[in-house]
Design a protein around this motif. Sequence first.
Motif, PDB file in Angstrom:
ATOM      1  N   GLY A  10       0.819  -1.204   0.000  1.00 37.34           N
ATOM      2  CA  GLY A  10       0.000   0.000   0.000  1.00 37.34           C
ATOM      3  C   GLY A  10       0.854   1.255   0.000  1.00 37.34           C
ATOM      4  N   LEU A  11       1.926   1.257   0.813  1.00 38.47           N
ATOM      5  CA  LEU A  11       2.811   2.419   0.870  1.00 38.47           C
ATOM      6  C   LEU A  11       3.457   2.672  -0.484  1.00 38.47           C
ATOM      7  N   ALA A  12       3.866   1.574  -1.141  1.00 33.73           N
ATOM      8  CA  ALA A  12       4.609   1.720  -2.386  1.00 33.73           C
ATOM      9  C   ALA A  12       3.729   2.255  -3.504  1.00 33.73           C
ATOM     10  N   THR A  13       2.456   1.887  -3.486  1.00 34.56           N
ATOM     11  CA  THR A  13       1.593   2.265  -4.614  1.00 34.56           C
ATOM     12  C   THR A  13       0.644   3.403  -4.269  1.00 34.56           C
ATOM     13  N   SER A  14       0.800   3.999  -3.092  1.00 37.53           N
ATOM     14  CA  SER A  14      -0.178   4.978  -2.637  1.00 37.53           C
ATOM     15  C   SER A  14      -0.209   6.223  -3.534  1.00 37.53           C
ATOM     16  N   ARG A  15      -1.401   6.733  -3.786  1.00 44.04           N
ATOM     17  CA  ARG A  15      -1.540   7.979  -4.527  1.00 44.04           C
ATOM     18  C   ARG A  15      -1.995   9.106  -3.617  1.00 44.04           C
ATOM     19  N   ASN A  16      -2.069   8.848  -2.331  1.00 44.93           N
ATOM     20  CA  ASN A  16      -2.530   9.878  -1.403  1.00 44.93           C
ATOM     21  C   ASN A  16      -1.775   9.713  -0.090  1.00 44.93           C
ATOM     22  N   LEU A  17      -1.213  10.804   0.403  1.00 44.48           N
ATOM     23  CA  LEU A  17      -0.346  10.690   1.579  1.00 44.48           C
ATOM     24  C   LEU A  17      -1.113  10.272   2.832  1.00 44.48           C
ATOM     25  N   VAL A  18      -2.395  10.680   2.943  1.00 40.19           N
ATOM     26  CA  VAL A  18      -3.185  10.252   4.098  1.00 40.19           C
ATOM     27  C   VAL A  18      -3.336   8.733   4.074  1.00 40.19           C
ATOM     28  N   HIS A  19      -3.602   8.215   2.860  1.00 47.35           N
ATOM     29  CA  HIS A  19      -3.689   6.768   2.664  1.00 47.35           C
ATOM     30  C   HIS A  19      -2.361   6.104   3.014  1.00 47.35           C
ATOM     31  N   ALA A  20      -1.244   6.757   2.645  1.00 51.53           N
ATOM     32  CA  ALA A  20       0.074   6.181   2.922  1.00 51.53           C
ATOM     33  C   ALA A  20       0.303   6.089   4.427  1.00 51.53           C
ATOM     34  N   VAL A  21      -0.114   7.121   5.176  1.00 54.91           N
ATOM     35  CA  VAL A  21       0.044   7.064   6.633  1.00 54.91           C
ATOM     36  C   VAL A  21      -0.763   5.894   7.190  1.00 54.91           C
ATOM     37  N   GLY A  22      -1.971   5.698   6.629  1.00 54.65           N
ATOM     38  CA  GLY A  22      -2.781   4.548   7.040  1.00 54.65           C
ATOM     39  C   GLY A  22      -2.060   3.236   6.747  1.00 54.65           C
ATOM     40  N   CYS A  23      -1.412   3.157   5.583  1.00 53.87           N
ATOM     41  CA  CYS A  23      -0.701   1.925   5.216  1.00 53.87           C
ATOM     42  C   CYS A  23       0.450   1.652   6.175  1.00 53.87           C
ATOM     43  N   LEU A  24       1.112   2.725   6.619  1.00 54.96           N
ATOM     44  CA  LEU A  24       2.198   2.537   7.584  1.00 54.96           C
ATOM     45  C   LEU A  24       1.640   1.936   8.871  1.00 54.96           C
ATOM     46  N   SER A  25       0.454   2.418   9.277  1.00 54.80           N
ATOM     47  CA  SER A  25      -0.164   1.849  10.480  1.00 54.80           C
ATOM     48  C   SER A  25      -0.521   0.385  10.273  1.00 54.80           C
ATOM     49  N   VAL A  26      -0.955   0.043   9.035  1.00 49.64           N
ATOM     50  CA  VAL A  26      -1.264  -1.361   8.746  1.00 49.64           C
ATOM     51  C   VAL A  26      -0.003  -2.208   8.898  1.00 49.64           C
ATOM     52  N   ALA A  27       1.117  -1.712   8.313  1.00 50.59           N
ATOM     53  CA  ALA A  27       2.373  -2.454   8.428  1.00 50.59           C
ATOM     54  C   ALA A  27       2.731  -2.615   9.895  1.00 50.59           C
ATOM     55  N   GLN A  28       2.453  -1.586  10.688  1.00 45.94           N
ATOM     56  CA  GLN A  28       2.796  -1.687  12.098  1.00 45.94           C
ATOM     57  C   GLN A  28       1.926  -2.706  12.814  1.00 45.94           C
ATOM     58  N   SER A  29       0.664  -2.847  12.386  1.00 48.45           N
ATOM     59  CA  SER A  29      -0.183  -3.789  13.120  1.00 48.45           C
ATOM     60  C   SER A  29       0.324  -5.218  12.970  1.00 48.45           C
ATOM     61  N   ALA A  30       1.179  -5.469  11.958  1.00 43.01           N
ATOM     62  CA  ALA A  30       1.828  -6.783  11.886  1.00 43.01           C
ATOM     63  C   ALA A  30       2.616  -7.053  13.155  1.00 43.01           C
ATOM     64  N   THR A  31       3.243  -5.997  13.708  1.00 42.51           N
ATOM     65  CA  THR A  31       4.037  -6.213  14.924  1.00 42.51           C
ATOM     66  C   THR A  31       3.130  -6.568  16.102  1.00 42.51           C
ATOM     67  N   TYR A  32       1.922  -5.978  16.172  1.00 47.83           N
ATOM     68  CA  TYR A  32       0.999  -6.350  17.263  1.00 47.83           C
ATOM     69  C   TYR A  32       0.657  -7.830  17.167  1.00 47.83           C
ATOM     70  N   VAL A  33       0.284  -8.263  15.941  1.00 45.28           N
ATOM     71  CA  VAL A  33      -0.132  -9.651  15.749  1.00 45.28           C
ATOM     72  C   VAL A  33       1.006 -10.593  16.120  1.00 45.28           C
ATOM     73  N   LEU A  34       2.212 -10.254  15.647  1.00 49.36           N
ATOM     74  CA  LEU A  34       3.357 -11.128  15.929  1.00 49.36           C
ATOM     75  C   LEU A  34       3.601 -11.223  17.434  1.00 49.36           C
ATOM     76  N   LEU A  35       3.617 -10.060  18.107  1.00 46.44           N
ATOM     77  CA  LEU A  35       3.929 -10.072  19.540  1.00 46.44           C
ATOM     78  C   LEU A  35       2.894 -10.882  20.312  1.00 46.44           C
ATOM     79  N   LEU A  36       1.609 -10.651  20.009  1.00 49.11           N
ATOM     80  CA  LEU A  36       0.580 -11.367  20.764  1.00 49.11           C
ATOM     81  C   LEU A  36       0.622 -12.859  20.449  1.00 49.11           C
ATOM     82  N   ALA A  37       0.955 -13.201  19.187  1.00 47.82           N
ATOM     83  CA  ALA A  37       1.051 -14.622  18.838  1.00 47.82           C
ATOM     84  C   ALA A  37       2.197 -15.282  19.587  1.00 47.82           C
ATOM     85  N   VAL A  38       3.302 -14.546  19.771  1.00 44.95           N
ATOM     86  CA  VAL A  38       4.451 -15.107  20.478  1.00 44.95           C
ATOM     87  C   VAL A  38       4.068 -15.469  21.913  1.00 44.95           C
TER      88      VAL A  38
END
Lengths: 114, 592
Positions: free
Chosen positions: A19-47
């Motif tokens: 999403g970050l790489a193909t984003s055409r809107n910076l607000v959307h890009a900030v959202g995509c960064l948050s999505v990438a970050q939520s991977a860390t939540y999932v990983l930590l809780l799964a651990v």
Amino acid sequence: MSVFPYAVAGWIFLVGVYGLATSRNLVHAVGCLSVAQSATYVLLLAVGYRRGGTAPVFSDTPTTASVVDPVVQALALTDVVVGATVTALLLALVVQTAKRHGTTDPDELHELKG
Amino acid sequence: MDRFLPLVVAVPLLGAALLVGAGRRMPRIVAESVGCLCAACTAGLALVLLARGTAVSWVGGWEPYHGHSVGIVLVGDRVGLGLAALTSLLVTAVLVYSWHYFDEPPRGHAGAYPALVLLFQAGMCGFAVTGDLFDAFVFFELMGVVGYALTGYRVEEARPVQGALAFGFVNSLGGYASLLGVGLLYARTGELGMAQVGRQLDAAPRRDALVVAAFVLVLTGFLVKAAAVPFHFWLPDAHAVAPTPVCMLLSGVMVELGVYGAARVHFTVFAGPGGVPAEDVRRLFLVLGVATALVGAAMCWQQRHVKRLLAFSTVSHTGLFLVGLAAGTAESVSGVCLYVLGHAGAKAALFASTGVLLDRHGSVDECELHGRGRDMRGVGVLFAVGAFALAGLPPFGTALGKALAEEHSPWLPVVFVLVSAVTGGAVLRVTAHVFLGAGQAPRTTQPETRGDEEPETEEPAWRLPRPMIAVAGLLLAGALAVGAVPALAEEVGAAARAFTDHAGYAAVVLDGRRGAAPPGPAAWWTPTGAGLGLLSAALATGLAALAVRRALPTGRWSAPLRRLHSGHVGDYVVWTAAGIGLLSALVLWPVG
């Protein structure tokens, strides 16, 4: 132990990066960064997950009860705080970009090249 | 004394809180004095702790019990404390330099800028002295976030916000990759402390895929901060637009802290038998380092925007730091440490002098400024001396560091001399064009970043700003002292021996064993090292002379490389993702 939650974490990270790489809107890009970050939540809780474990609060359960790992939950909480800070600051910068450049499309920002 | 170690992080944080809370009611001079005082106190504290050797502090008294601990540990070993001291000294210099620098504080809040700088200092000092992987991530993000805010400090202008956004997206993405790696390590070992994780991995029979994945992910974040190719794209964009005092900090220490983080996790966590084999790490640092050095040097030579030129020179010197680390010996690491110290002084002094140019002429464009610096000889001399320091003229600290770092391989001196000559020569070329008015004003037709920046300072006074020039001079003197004081080189050698000692670090942190650093040969100038330094300085002069006479081919060869630096956030993210793949390939490369 199941591999599934780890695969989900990896997938969420990749979705965010795509999403970050193909984003055409910076607000959307900030959202995509948050999505990438939520991977860390999932990983930590799964651990820290233990099958059949309850929340690590011992006020109403015996101290011998099986609980999930509280350390990763503390980490995830700190991570959420970090994420909120980053998102807020980046959105503030996007607002200023919209004001100064008149656009939020990264394809139309031409000031810094070469 | 160990219990004072957390103050290295706490003093700047408290100072920042005070300035944010009471800044509105403070006159500007009080706010700036408080900022300088906090930074200077931290510097003093870090130096006192450094003089006493290694400090270990279990925060809140959660000490290990039978070798296990849920506590968080701060470890000020000599390299970590040395970096904290360097950071604090540079922050003090920057706060003195920016005394009354900006036109006016935002909306009458005099404390905003010094508070941000102190927060930045807290993040960097914390990153340098943390002994815990998760804390390393938190401090990484703290210095990142404050860095974005400081880069976009002049928020009413178009370029700073764009540069800060690129910086923010790429760095935070790298940080999250690091956190994924930390999560994987926790899953494997059940520990977060670097020493504990290292011990657990030592007990493992051999490396496995999970440890390699964790290594690659953790390293990604630190290499993004260190601006290694292909993670470097954010750096020139951020440095070109950030206020000049902030550039001094970004180039002088923040980027080097990324290199430090990569080296720290390599030596402390992964250097054991169950970690990542040394030859794989060596290949990774060597390939990335050489690529970074060459790309940075090629791009540096092409710039006309002076701050962007200096930014690319930082990229290329970072590459040399990584090449130096690749050997993994105590001697080469001590070389890198000396190089970092000398580079911090020289690069900060060059940015400081550029700030004087911007203050006087409202531009940092080499073409526009052609010949306009003739009336400021002193600044011109600072520029030229800084250029020779970058090129590695003995006895500057940069030259001693290079000499120690390059001697472990027969072909490495070629890379070191070439890169030093090109980056030093580019700055000398700017000096000749701007301060001597030599040759004709250069022109290019490629799409590029021009240097017509808005002035950052108050109305330029008729007299040259004395504090700014004094700070630049002092920084250069510091860079010279690094290479000229034998006692410092000895101390750095001992620090590097302790730094590369995987088992020794764990013994100090977990078993409380405080031995003296293992003895070793004192590193000092050799005739070869000094000769190579003189050679690169001479080559730099020659390149600059040829460029001024226009005897060099035009920069058309570099057009494809320059097009890659597109200023587009999406492209940078793709490069970062590709970089993760590249790191994996380099680590997993089948040997022979």
